[in-house]
Design an enzyme around this catalytic site. Structure first.
Site, PDB file in Angstrom:
ATOM      1  N   SER A 191     -13.671  43.013 -31.711  1.00  0.00           N
ATOM      2  CA  SER A 191     -13.028  42.954 -33.024  1.00  0.00           C
ATOM      3  C   SER A 191     -12.544  44.328 -33.475  1.00  0.00           C
ATOM      4  O   SER A 191     -13.307  45.294 -33.473  1.00  0.00           O
ATOM      5  CB  SER A 191     -14.002  42.399 -34.057  1.00  0.00           C
ATOM      6  N   GLN A 232     -17.505  46.893 -31.170  1.00  0.00           N
ATOM      7  CA  GLN A 232     -18.671  46.428 -30.406  1.00  0.00           C
ATOM      8  C   GLN A 232     -18.177  45.911 -29.061  1.00  0.00           C
ATOM      9  O   GLN A 232     -17.439  44.930 -29.006  1.00  0.00           O
ATOM     10  CB  GLN A 232     -19.391  45.324 -31.174  1.00  0.00           C
ATOM     11  N   GLU A 290     -26.837  41.249 -37.031  1.00  0.00           N
ATOM     12  CA  GLU A 290     -25.640  40.429 -37.208  1.00  0.00           C
ATOM     13  C   GLU A 290     -25.878  39.273 -38.171  1.00  0.00           C
ATOM     14  O   GLU A 290     -24.941  38.698 -38.699  1.00  0.00           O
ATOM     15  CB  GLU A 290     -25.183  39.893 -35.853  1.00  0.00           C
ATOM     16  N   SER A 302     -19.053  41.539 -25.024  1.00  0.00           N
ATOM     17  CA  SER A 302     -18.570  40.409 -24.223  1.00  0.00           C
ATOM     18  C   SER A 302     -17.609  40.850 -23.121  1.00  0.00           C
ATOM     19  O   SER A 302     -16.881  41.844 -23.262  1.00  0.00           O
ATOM     20  CB  SER A 302     -17.859  39.394 -25.121  1.00  0.00           C
TER      21      SER A 302
END
Length: 392
Positions: free
Chosen positions: A167, A128, A250, A131
């Site tokens: 991650s 993902q 999430e 950020s």
């Protein structure tokens, strides 16, 4: 809503428990020894592919997409039993729990056909890419840009920018990236969600070494990286809508499995406290009892949250509550260990609890910092003025 389980649901629990125990006592017995969230990738992936072939990875997916279409309580039961079994957390979590539901909700038929089955079978691992160094909790501030350019084989998106805290990107073949595709746009306008091959030229993935010793997070640099024009998820310019959809996934039922993981950690701490005598300390005993009561309260709160609809106060406060609780649990573990927690031999109780403590430090940062969570509670839950407006 009901906060207990019916006989039929308990029968399903027995089915899940029997299957997991059989697998983890045979060919995959060794994976129970994996500790932490960033160890043993080479051992985890064959296990995760085995789960996919057995249909457990896509338990909640609609049958139209190859899933079992399990109801809420069946999903809760599976995640609880998975954590109880001692199996490690799944490195394919991002793809299974975030990317795949997003593709189902916003993708076209071609994208669903191309990506869902390989994701379920863990032939594709996803990262993902949201950020950035200056756009973490302030996600609408993303500055990574993409522009359409012509190539001999058709149009492509060309990306420039940097993502961070991605991650398991070092293991991933594809990324789902929120990028700015309309020049001059600001905030949530002009964003698009692109699917990016991470083995493409111009993609540089750099693991971030954490104080726990592992590297579950990464920096991802995009320097002229390309992806086909068709790899936009939803319509171009509607990336914010897609991102908000992803973030709702999430807070799914895997949170109940996470709590069973917390239960395992607390049981470990209790055992150590009894063995080394720390449980006889009145202060430690009080904190152990409080941790158990709070964990049970957390479980009931999560069940109510998952069983409701729309935005609830429980949903707004849940992430802040459990991350704060988990960090306190890590501190309790270190106090139970005492001086033994200063030096930890791999495989020992001290090593496992020390790693848990170190990894829990990041809980109040990922998926929205605690400061941002408090703002959300104040503004959306309590109706207080938005930050900055009161001063004007």
């Amino acid at each position: 809503m009901r906060l207990d389980f019916t006989p039929e649901q308990e029968a399903f629990r027995a089915e899940v428990r029997t299957w997991l125990d059989a697998q983890l006592s045979g060919e995959f017995a060794h994976i129970r020894e994996i500790q932490g969230i960033s160890e043993g990738a080479e051992q985890r992936f064959p296990w995760e592919r085995h789960l996919g072939r057995a249909g457990w990875n896509q338990l909640s997916w609609p049958k139209a997409f190859g899933g079992r279409e399990a109801n809420l309580f069946e999903q809760v039961i599976f995640h609880e039993e998975y954590a109880r079994s001692g199996a490690p957390g799944r490195l394919s979590h991002v793809g299974l729990e975030l990317v795949a539901p997003t593709i189902m909700a916003f993708g076209n038929d071609e994208q669903r056909q191309r990506f869902l089955k390989p994701t379920a079978e863990v032939e594709i691992i996803w990262a993902q890419l949201f950020s950035e160094p200056n756009a973490g909790s302030d996600l609408a501030n993303v500055q990574t840009r993409a522009r359409l350019e012509d190539r001999p084989g058709g149009q492509v998106w060309v990306l420039e920018g940097q993502k961070i805290w991605s991650s398991f990107a070092q293991y991933s073949q594809w990324g789902m990236a929120l990028v700015r595709t309309e020049p001059g746009s600001v905030g949530s306008k002009g964003l698009s969600m692109l699917l990016i091959p991470l083995d493409a030229k111009g993609v540089d993935i750099r693991p971030i070494r954490q104080m726990s010793g592992g590297s579950s997070f990464n920096e991802v640099f995009l320097d002229g990286a390309e992806t086909a024009a068709a790899n936009v998820l939803g319509a171009a310019g509607e990336g914010w809508k897609v991102a908000m959809g992803t973030l709702t996934f999430e807070r799914g039922v895997s949170t109940l499995g996470q709590q069973m993981g917390f239960r395992n950690e607390l049981d470990h701490i209790l055992r150590v406290a009894k063995e080394n005598g720390a449980a006889r300390n009145p202060g430690i005993a009080k904190r152990l009892a409080r941790a158990q009561a709070e964990l049970r309260t957390m479980r009931y709160t999560a069940l109510r949250m998952l069983g409701g609809s729309g935005l609830s106060l429980a949903g707004l406060t849940y992430k802040l509550y459990y991350t704060s609780w988990h960090q306190r649990l890590g501190e309790l573990a270190m106090d139970v260990l005492g001086p033994a927690g200063e030096i930890a031999v791999p495989g020992s109780d001290a090593y496992r609890l020390q790693k848990m403590y170190l990894e829990s430090r990041s809980d109040s940062i990922w998926a929205g910092t605690s400061q941002i969570q408090r703002n959300i509670i104040a503004e959306r839950g309590l109706g207080l003025p938005r930050e900055g407006k009161a001063a004007r």
